[in-house]
Design a protein around this motif. Structure first.
Motif, PDB file in Angstrom:
ATOM      1  N   THR A  39     -26.608   4.631  16.488  1.00 41.59           N
ATOM      2  CA  THR A  39     -28.161   4.309  17.186  1.00 41.59           C
ATOM      3  C   THR A  39     -28.922   4.444  16.141  1.00 41.59           C
ATOM      4  OG1 THR A  39     -29.052   5.142  19.486  1.00 41.59           O
ATOM      5  CG2 THR A  39     -28.506   7.034  17.688  1.00 41.59           C
ATOM      6  N   PRO A  40     -30.307   3.734  16.474  1.00 42.11           N
ATOM      7  CA  PRO A  40     -31.421   3.523  15.266  1.00 42.11           C
ATOM      8  C   PRO A  40     -31.885   4.860  14.727  1.00 42.11           C
ATOM      9  CG  PRO A  40     -31.679   2.311  17.217  1.00 42.11           C
ATOM     10  CD  PRO A  40     -30.585   2.883  17.755  1.00 42.11           C
ATOM     11  N   ASP A  41     -31.825   5.791  15.283  1.00 40.05           N
ATOM     12  CA  ASP A  41     -32.178   7.095  14.655  1.00 40.05           C
ATOM     13  C   ASP A  41     -31.066   8.018  14.487  1.00 40.05           C
ATOM     14  OD1 ASP A  41     -31.655   8.056  17.370  1.00 40.05           O
ATOM     15  OD2 ASP A  41     -33.447   9.337  17.182  1.00 40.05           O
ATOM     16  N   LEU A  42     -29.768   7.515  14.197  1.00 42.16           N
ATOM     17  CA  LEU A  42     -28.640   8.453  14.062  1.00 42.16           C
ATOM     18  C   LEU A  42     -28.721   9.281  12.780  1.00 42.16           C
ATOM     19  CD1 LEU A  42     -25.603   9.285  14.483  1.00 42.16           C
ATOM     20  CD2 LEU A  42     -24.899   7.139  13.187  1.00 42.16           C
ATOM     21  N   PHE A  43     -29.026   8.498  11.540  1.00 41.01           N
ATOM     22  CA  PHE A  43     -29.243   9.310  10.378  1.00 41.01           C
ATOM     23  C   PHE A  43     -30.264   9.999  10.102  1.00 41.01           C
ATOM     24  CE2 PHE A  43     -27.289   4.809   9.667  1.00 41.01           C
ATOM     25  CZ  PHE A  43     -26.188   5.111   9.361  1.00 41.01           C
ATOM     26  N   GLU A  44     -31.350   9.695  10.762  1.00 45.48           N
ATOM     27  CA  GLU A  44     -32.413  11.003  11.099  1.00 45.48           C
ATOM     28  C   GLU A  44     -32.055  12.058  11.582  1.00 45.48           C
ATOM     29  OE1 GLU A  44     -36.797  10.865  13.066  1.00 45.48           O
ATOM     30  OE2 GLU A  44     -35.962   9.179  12.542  1.00 45.48           O
ATOM     31  N   GLU A  45     -31.362  11.749  12.852  1.00 48.05           N
ATOM     32  CA  GLU A  45     -31.040  13.071  13.507  1.00 48.05           C
ATOM     33  C   GLU A  45     -29.814  14.019  12.986  1.00 48.05           C
ATOM     34  OE1 GLU A  45     -32.263  14.454  16.341  1.00 48.05           O
ATOM     35  OE2 GLU A  45     -33.909  12.735  16.397  1.00 48.05           O
ATOM     36  N   PHE A  46     -29.084  13.021  12.294  1.00 49.40           N
ATOM     37  CA  PHE A  46     -27.957  13.861  11.605  1.00 49.40           C
ATOM     38  C   PHE A  46     -28.367  14.719  10.515  1.00 49.40           C
ATOM     39  CE2 PHE A  46     -24.886  14.494   8.464  1.00 49.40           C
ATOM     40  CZ  PHE A  46     -23.564  14.705   9.074  1.00 49.40           C
ATOM     41  N   LYS A  47     -29.368  14.248   9.574  1.00 46.55           N
ATOM     42  CA  LYS A  47     -29.867  14.944   8.617  1.00 46.55           C
ATOM     43  C   LYS A  47     -30.855  16.222   9.036  1.00 46.55           C
ATOM     44  CE  LYS A  47     -32.298  14.562   4.099  1.00 46.55           C
ATOM     45  NZ  LYS A  47     -32.902  13.555   3.259  1.00 46.55           N
ATOM     46  N   LYS A  48     -31.614  16.050  10.293  1.00 49.45           N
ATOM     47  CA  LYS A  48     -32.124  16.966  11.087  1.00 49.45           C
ATOM     48  C   LYS A  48     -31.468  18.204  11.236  1.00 49.45           C
ATOM     49  CE  LYS A  48     -33.926  16.410  15.044  1.00 49.45           C
ATOM     50  NZ  LYS A  48     -35.135  15.723  16.096  1.00 49.45           N
ATOM     51  N   GLN A  49     -30.258  17.722  11.761  1.00 45.62           N
ATOM     52  CA  GLN A  49     -29.245  18.889  12.262  1.00 45.62           C
ATOM     53  C   GLN A  49     -28.485  19.541  11.063  1.00 45.62           C
ATOM     54  OE1 GLN A  49     -26.869  17.750  15.642  1.00 45.62           O
ATOM     55  NE2 GLN A  49     -25.442  19.167  15.538  1.00 45.62           N
ATOM     56  N   TRP A  50     -28.069  18.828  10.285  1.00 47.18           N
ATOM     57  CA  TRP A  50     -27.060  19.211   9.070  1.00 47.18           C
ATOM     58  C   TRP A  50     -27.645  19.254   7.527  1.00 47.18           C
ATOM     59  CZ3 TRP A  50     -23.273  21.776  11.335  1.00 47.18           C
ATOM     60  CH2 TRP A  50     -22.970  21.312  12.515  1.00 47.18           C
ATOM     61  N   GLY A  51     -28.766  18.682   7.364  1.00 48.11           N
ATOM     62  CA  GLY A  51     -29.395  18.782   6.232  1.00 48.11           C
ATOM     63  C   GLY A  51     -29.001  18.102   5.009  1.00 48.11           C
ATOM     64  N   TYR A  52     -28.017  16.987   5.209  1.00 50.31           N
ATOM     65  CA  TYR A  52     -27.789  16.009   4.205  1.00 50.31           C
ATOM     66  C   TYR A  52     -27.752  14.766   4.843  1.00 50.31           C
ATOM     67  CZ  TYR A  52     -22.929  16.365   6.232  1.00 50.31           C
ATOM     68  OH  TYR A  52     -21.766  16.363   7.037  1.00 50.31           O
ATOM     69  N   ASP A  53     -27.651  13.734   3.754  1.00 52.71           N
ATOM     70  CA  ASP A  53     -27.693  12.259   4.480  1.00 52.71           C
ATOM     71  C   ASP A  53     -26.126  11.770   4.590  1.00 52.71           C
ATOM     72  OD1 ASP A  53     -28.355   9.607   4.668  1.00 52.71           O
ATOM     73  OD2 ASP A  53     -29.195   9.359   2.848  1.00 52.71           O
ATOM     74  N   LEU A  54     -26.128  11.080   5.865  1.00 51.59           N
ATOM     75  CA  LEU A  54     -24.623  10.880   6.288  1.00 51.59           C
ATOM     76  C   LEU A  54     -24.354   9.429   5.697  1.00 51.59           C
ATOM     77  CD1 LEU A  54     -22.353  10.719   8.501  1.00 51.59           C
ATOM     78  CD2 LEU A  54     -23.857   9.817   9.987  1.00 51.59           C
ATOM     79  N   ARG A  55     -25.566   8.682   5.316  1.00 51.79           N
ATOM     80  CA  ARG A  55     -24.939   7.234   5.018  1.00 51.79           C
ATOM     81  C   ARG A  55     -24.088   7.227   3.728  1.00 51.79           C
ATOM     82  NH1 ARG A  55     -31.413   5.691   5.591  1.00 51.79           N
ATOM     83  NH2 ARG A  55     -31.401   7.675   4.840  1.00 51.79           N
ATOM     84  N   PRO A  56     -24.379   8.014   2.556  1.00 53.48           N
ATOM     85  CA  PRO A  56     -23.368   7.924   1.472  1.00 53.48           C
ATOM     86  C   PRO A  56     -21.928   8.231   1.961  1.00 53.48           C
ATOM     87  CG  PRO A  56     -24.733   9.519   1.053  1.00 53.48           C
ATOM     88  CD  PRO A  56     -25.323   8.638   2.444  1.00 53.48           C
ATOM     89  N   CYS A  57     -21.864   8.941   3.161  1.00 58.10           N
ATOM     90  CA  CYS A  57     -20.610   9.779   3.434  1.00 58.10           C
ATOM     91  C   CYS A  57     -19.869   9.147   4.792  1.00 58.10           C
ATOM     92  CB  CYS A  57     -20.959  11.053   4.200  1.00 58.10           C
ATOM     93  SG  CYS A  57     -21.957  12.229   3.104  1.00 58.10           S
ATOM     94  N   LEU A  58     -20.496   7.799   4.950  1.00 60.36           N
ATOM     95  CA  LEU A  58     -19.837   7.047   6.113  1.00 60.36           C
ATOM     96  C   LEU A  58     -18.365   6.799   5.911  1.00 60.36           C
ATOM     97  CD1 LEU A  58     -22.570   4.547   6.913  1.00 60.36           C
ATOM     98  CD2 LEU A  58     -21.664   6.314   8.418  1.00 60.36           C
ATOM     99  N   PRO A  59     -17.941   6.480   4.622  1.00 56.16           N
ATOM    100  CA  PRO A  59     -16.338   6.155   4.334  1.00 56.16           C
ATOM    101  C   PRO A  59     -15.469   7.369   4.967  1.00 56.16           C
ATOM    102  CG  PRO A  59     -17.641   5.435   2.337  1.00 56.16           C
ATOM    103  CD  PRO A  59     -18.615   6.074   3.269  1.00 56.16           C
ATOM    104  N   SER A  60     -16.103   8.595   5.015  1.00 57.50           N
ATOM    105  CA  SER A  60     -15.304   9.775   5.555  1.00 57.50           C
ATOM    106  C   SER A  60     -14.913   9.351   6.831  1.00 57.50           C
ATOM    107  CB  SER A  60     -15.951  10.983   5.224  1.00 57.50           C
ATOM    108  OG  SER A  60     -16.045  11.056   3.679  1.00 57.50           O
ATOM    109  N   LEU A  61     -15.659   8.700   7.710  1.00 59.62           N
ATOM    110  CA  LEU A  61     -15.492   8.519   9.132  1.00 59.62           C
ATOM    111  C   LEU A  61     -14.494   7.804   9.381  1.00 59.62           C
ATOM    112  CD1 LEU A  61     -19.240   8.040  10.437  1.00 59.62           C
ATOM    113  CD2 LEU A  61     -17.769  10.348  10.385  1.00 59.62           C
ATOM    114  N   PHE A  62     -13.915   6.952   8.569  1.00 57.66           N
ATOM    115  CA  PHE A  62     -12.885   6.100   8.557  1.00 57.66           C
ATOM    116  C   PHE A  62     -11.699   6.376   7.804  1.00 57.66           C
ATOM    117  CE2 PHE A  62     -16.966   3.874   9.213  1.00 57.66           C
ATOM    118  CZ  PHE A  62     -16.861   3.337  10.343  1.00 57.66           C
ATOM    119  N   GLU A  63     -11.776   7.058   6.674  1.00 59.27           N
ATOM    120  CA  GLU A  63     -10.721   7.400   5.867  1.00 59.27           C
ATOM    121  C   GLU A  63     -10.681   8.912   5.583  1.00 59.27           C
ATOM    122  OE1 GLU A  63     -10.619   4.783   2.607  1.00 59.27           O
ATOM    123  OE2 GLU A  63     -10.283   2.814   3.459  1.00 59.27           O
ATOM    124  N   GLU A  64      -9.597   9.149   5.102  1.00 56.54           N
ATOM    125  CA  GLU A  64      -9.510  10.598   4.486  1.00 56.54           C
ATOM    126  C   GLU A  64     -10.046  10.691   3.080  1.00 56.54           C
ATOM    127  OE1 GLU A  64      -6.926   9.360   6.639  1.00 56.54           O
ATOM    128  OE2 GLU A  64      -7.924  10.189   8.234  1.00 56.54           O
TER     129      GLU A  64
END
Length: 931
Positions: free
Chosen positions: A148-173
């Motif tokens: 969703t358009p503000d996914l990365f903003e909301e993720f960082k607000k909740q967890w304190g780090y940027d999801l974008r460089p971590c995206l591969p972990s959602l698809f692979e171990e």
């Protein structure tokens, strides 16, 4: 009155009105799809917000430097921004992004503004509530996760780090994948609650409405539709589920009926958060053949697990056109047994009252391992770890139910806001637990729940870990949690499986327990509810073939049976043992028993026992009588359109060719939502358009044609001809549906081949090609292609299908007379070998009751008199044999629109049509007590 929110499902798009008025609800992307490649190459027209390259076994974000790598070899991963596809299901638009702020508000505005304008004063009064259907956040595209358009903003607000460089972990171990997946799903759940559930909860509360409905609760632990349905239930005034099909299977990990988890999630949240009513949308897509016994068996099962408000799926206003194929059954005047359905409805009405009264107070809490599933979930169904979680959790709940252990499920998200420790008990909302069970494969606990369990164990609370050893909090390794079994060794009990004989005393209730529950045959479930003056106990046997026989001990001095079918109350036999009652029961297949134990004595009669010395009475049997004309459905036809060769084919295939010739890819009414009046207003076909369809049928010589009639849907559309002679529909007559016209064809049919022709010109938007029906006094016999009409024969006991009535869907009367030398106290009717949806019984012209469940008996003494008595057993069929599906039926009990779409290219022999054997196969028996 209850209102449904929109035109079609899933909820949110409102028949296309939301995306039409709010383009940003669908045009900013809803998914991120992962695709790997050995050469970096992008596809024109696609958007790739992220591109990664694997270097030294780690994925590196090269998005800003993409041009340098284009055409180069290496290990690349392209992350594509995906969009919900437009389709006629969504009225020409697409589904909407329920995670985007404002979309739910727009949906509420669109769907509720009209009700508020015209019926505003009735909201919360006459209009009790509103229903939403399967809203979801399933991502579009293959191998995709939700965006969703503000996914990365909301993720960082909740967890304190940027999801974008971590995206591969959602698809692979790769990387810290367990933590990242957990945190990602937690973020999605929070957004789904904040942006869907809370706006609806706030709106319904402000209008004094009851918000109900359901999600797609059958997919757990696969998380595509939503991270945690159980968490969503807390925001509904009346949480709900649906139970589709007629395929209950407790042993093979069912998704629908038999899925214990789905119902226990619902009832547990209701118990914990004080929600008195729990809804189930029930029976959808079970097929026209659903019987009264099926309905009772399926309904009892979900009621004993916690449902207490039934929403039958569904009631057709009309079955004209493709409606009859749209996830049948129907609860409407079209159904042969509709005049008897009040018996079922009253039964579940009484159960609904009983099982929403008092309180179900379970003291064992089973934590659902949903946040563990978060760590393992990735797009795709090939996931052995999730399979293991699913199967082991189902097996655990099945074992608890089989051993009659009372429990609730625990939702970690709900516990964050509603749980506390009080002494050595874990309190969740209105419920207090002194035993907590961790299921197999539990590895993660959200930190607030982990802290609650630490406090609970520290205070002496008992925890049973069933092969579980949690080691993470919020997806992060937690050494302190790993040490819990040793630190709290007296409270932490590890077992390989449940039930464990040594733990039975801990798990068994003191005020209600069963003797040797694990060895009770059948499939027994129970629910117990507490009242200020006693306990209500509901017993259900869901097995198709076996009795459930056992003994229960329950606190009280007097025991009463509440007969939910009749509404009567009886004393129930029991032995008093100190403060407990000991009672035995035998439940037949699909049987149930509702008991109330109390210390108060009430003056109710004992149920009359049927003596062992009952003997058959002589009966003079009449020949069976068919109560409606016989019928054949003509489902193959010859299609004629200008400029095209005539083709003989299945009606559905003919319809598709017709629509394609008139500018549509297929029938525009099938699996679609009409945007405003778009389809109706497109009814502007020019002259020269249209088609003819010709339905052949063969009549054997000697067949009675005196009262033969044809039935055509929407007769006002067509010029109808039989053997070249034009006919008009009979004024004021209809058959099966008020939009089905009736034609007298008795004067125009001939022995041999006959043809009914339907011609329309110009084309009309309402012209859906459907089977034509022939009614009359004839037999329908299998032929090399389909069937032929032959002289009728006198009915006998046995299969209707084998007696020339394979399409017959209505009723057959089996009657006789018997003589009583005196008024007798016990007279029983027995049906030994029969097939039907229900059997109605009349004695001396008055309805004495119905038979639909084992042991297929009915007491008759109330209706009988000294001397001669007339008895009539009326067996009801179903629309399955009339409306299908007839072809390519691979599994019973699951009937969808796709079940009707396909048939052999060449009409098969009649013997290959899939039709059921209804009928009373043996003479009924009447027994009486001669003593």
């Amino acid at each position: 009155i209850w209102i449904y929110d929109e035109n079609s499902f899933p909820s949110g798009f409102a028949g296309g009105l939301v995306p039409a008025q709010m383009p940003e609800s669908y045009n900013q992307g809803q998914g991120l799809a992962w695709k790997t490649s050995n050469v970096l190459k992008t596809e024109p027209g696609k958007i790739y917000p992220f591109i990664f390259k694997k270097e030294k076994k780690q994925w590196k974000d090269i998005t800003a430097d993409t041009a340098r790598y284009l055409g180069k070899k290496g290990e690349f991963a392209l992350v594509e921004l995906t969009f919900y596809e437009r389709s006629k299901w969504y009225a020409g638009y697409s589904y909407v992004d329920l995670l985007k702020p404002g979309v739910t508000d727009k949906f509420i505005e669109v769907t509720m503004a009209g009700y508020e304008k015209y019926l505003g004063q009735e909201l919360g009064k006459t209009i009790r509530g509103t229903f939403t259907d399967e809203p979801n956040i399933n991502p579009p595209g293959r191998n995709a996760v939700r965006y969703t358009p503000d996914l990365f903003e909301e993720f960082k607000k909740q967890w304190g780090y940027d999801l974008r460089p971590c995206l591969p972990s959602l698809f692979e171990e790769t990387g810290d994948w367990m933590r990242i997946r957990h945190n990602y799903q937690s973020t999605l759940l929070r957004l789904f609650i904040e942006r869907w559930s809370m706006p609806w909860n706030n709106y319904s509360t402000s209008r004094n409405l009851i918000w109900t409905g359901h999600y797609w609760e059958h997919g757990w632990p696969w998380l595509a539709d939503g991270p945690d349905n159980m968490a969503m239930y807390g925001y509904h005034q009346m949480p709900g589920i649906d139970m589709l099909f007629n395929t209950m299977d407790q042993e093979n990990f069912p998704g629908q009926f038999g899925n214990i988890r789905a119902v226990k999630e619902l009832s547990s949240i209701a118990n914990q958060l004080g929600k008195n009513r729990t809804l189930s949308e029930t029976y959808g897509a079970s097929g026209w053949e659903l019987t009264f016994n099926d309905m009772k068996r399926l309904g009892d099962w979900e009621y004993v697990l916690g449902v207490n408000f039934m929403n039958q799926h569904l009631s057709y206003m009309s079955i004209a056109g493709d409606r009859k194929h749209d996830f049948p059954q129907s609860f409407s005047y079209h159904i042969p047994w509709w005049n008897l359905y009040k018996i079922q409805s009253d039964y579940f009405g009484r159960l609904s009252l009983a099982l929403s009264s008092g309180e179900q107070e379970n003291r064992i809490l089973v934590l659902e391992p949903t946040t563990t599933a978060w760590m393992y979930y990735k797009p795709g169904r090939n996931n052995p770890l999730l399979d293991s979680i699913s199967h082991s959790f189902h097996n655990l709940l099945t074992a608890l139910e089989k051993n009659q252990i009372e429990y609730d499920l625990g939702c970690e998200n709900s516990m964050k806001n509603n749980a506390k420790v009080n002494g050595n008990r874990l309190v969740v909302g209105n419920r207090s637990y002194n035993v907590v069970i961790l299921p197999p494969f539990t590895r993660n606990l959200d930190k607030p729940v982990r802290d609650l369990l630490k406090q609970y164990l520290s205070s002496g609370g008992k925890l049973i870990a069933v092969g579980a050893r949690p080691d993470r909090s919020d997806g992060v390794p937690d050494p302190e949690l790993v040490a819990f079994p040793e630190v709290y060794a007296r409270q932490w009990i590890t077992v390989p499986k449940l039930p464990d004989e040594a733990l039975i005393p801990m798990l068994r209730e003191k005020e209600c327990w069963f003797e040797d529950p694990g060895n009770i045959r059948g499939t027994l479930y129970h629910m117990r509810r507490r009242f200020h003056d006693g306990q209500l106990l509901f017993l259900v046997n869901s097995h198709r073939d076996q009795n459930a026989q056992g003994t229960v001990h329950i606190k009280g001095s007097y025991l009463y049976e509440l007969d939910a079918l009749s509404g009567k109350i009886f004393r129930y036999p029991a032995q008093i043992e100190d403060t407990m009652l000991r009672a035995s029961f035998i439940l037949p297949p699909s049987g149930s028993l509702l008991l109330f134990a109390t210390n108060k004595k009430h003056l109710f009669p004992a149920r009359k026992n049927v003596p062992d010395n009952m003997r058959p009475l002589p009966v003079i049997y009449n020949k069976p009588v068919c109560l409606s004309p016989n019928v054949i459905a003509l489902d193959y036809c010859t299609l004629h359109m200008n400029g095209k060769p005539d083709t003989f084919l299945y009606f559905y295939s003919a319809g598709n060719l017709i629509w394609q010739a008139h500018g549509f890819p297929d029938n525009p009414w099938v699996s679609s939502s009409q945007f405003k009046k778009q389809l109706v207003e497109s009814d502007t076909f020019s002259s020269g358009t249209g088609f003819s369809v010709f339905y052949p049928f063969r009549i054997e010589k000697g067949t009675i044609v005196k009262n033969m009639k044809a039935v055509v849907e929407r007769p006002w559309l067509y010029n109808v001809m039989v053997n070249g002679k034009e006919l008009k529909p009979l004024s004021g007559q209809w058959w099966l549906d008020k939009r089905f016209g009736v034609y007298d064809i008795s004067q125009v049919v001939i022995p041999g081949q006959n043809i009914i022709g339907l011609t329309i010109s110009p084309m009309r938007i309402y012209a859906e090609t459907e089977p034509v029906f022939i009614l009359g006094d004839f037999s329908v016999l299998p032929d090399t292609r389909g069937f032929r009409l032959a002289p009728s024969r006198r009915m006998e006991y046995g299969s209707w299908k084998k007696q020339g009535m394979p399409f017959y869907s209505d009723k057959v009367s089996y009657s006789g007379t018997f003589t009583l030398p005196k008024k007798m106290k016990n007279i029983q009717l027995h049906l030994k070998n029969w097939n039907g949806t229900v059997a109605e019984v009349k004695v001396n012209g008055k309805q004495a009751g119905v038979i639909f469940s084992p042991p297929y008996t009915l007491a008759l003494e109330k209706w009988c008199r000294k001397g001669e008595n007339k008895i009539e057993v009326i067996v009801y069929g179903s629309l399955k044999n009339l409306l299908g599906p007839f072809h390519f039926v691979r599994q019973r009990g699951i009937v969808t629109p796709w079940s009707f779409k396909y048939a052999p290219a060449v009409q098969p022999p009649g013997e290959q049509y899939d039709q059921l054997d209804y009928g009373l196969n043996e003479e009924f028996i009447i027994t009486a007590d001669y003593e």
